[in-house]
Design an enzyme around this catalytic site. Structure first.
Site: not given
Ligand code: TYD
Length: 138
Positions: A53
């Site tokens: 992303h």
């Molecule tokens: P995501 O940003 O998609 O993780 P990655 O980039 O490592 O794959 O986030 C994964 C999950 O965690 C998603 O359900 C949202 C949650 N999340 C939070 O609640 N707070 C945060 O600060 C972050 C970064 C993620």
């Protein structure tokens, strides 16, 4: 933003003596924004790839405080690979930079500092949408 400016690598000052080492991270001092949030990623399965992303406005700085990992950073016109291999280094993830994290060592702990609270509406999770938005900005 000049295309070569993204994915800047930081080398932090280490306060060390014969007993160990310490790195201090401070808003607007050695971190180029006001820190509003931190999160850390750990227990990553072998071969896993995360991220996929970009953020519309969020600035982040990632430090692999234990172990190693790699980043693919893409600003829509240029791609870079950055390796984090020690806790003295950090990589800046600017807004509108598509990022993927991979090659995590089994012990890796990736600390991420961010300048805004969590907001799902700030994410662009579709690469084609990201490319369209990024090319409009460049
Ligand atoms: P995501 O940003 O998609 O993780 P990655 O980039 O490592 O794959 O986030 C994964 C999950 O965690 C998603 O359900 C949202 C949650 N999340 C939070 O609640 N707070 C945060 O600060 C972050 C970064 C993620």
């Amino acid at each position: 933003m000049k295309s070569t400016d993204f994915g800047r690598l930081f080398e932090f000052q280490v306060f060390g003596d014969e007993e160990g080492s310490l790195v201090a991270l401070e808003s607007s001092k050695n971190i180029p924004f006001e820190i509003q949030r931190s999160y850390h990623i750990f227990g990553i399965m072998p071969g896993a790839r995360r991220g996929f992303h970009a953020h519309k406005t969020l600035k982040q700085l990632a430090v692999c405080v234990r172990g190693t990992c790699k980043f693919l950073l893409d600003n829509g016109s240029e791609k870079k690979e950055v390796s984090l291999s020690n806790p003295r280094q950090g990589v800046l993830i600017d807004p509108m930079v598509w990022h993927e994290m991979f090659d995590f060592s089994p012990d890796a702990v990736l600390l991420v500092l961010a300048d805004q609270h969590y907001d799902e509406s700030d994410y662009i999770r579709n690469y084609d949408q990201f490319m369209k938005a990024a090319q409009e900005r460049l």
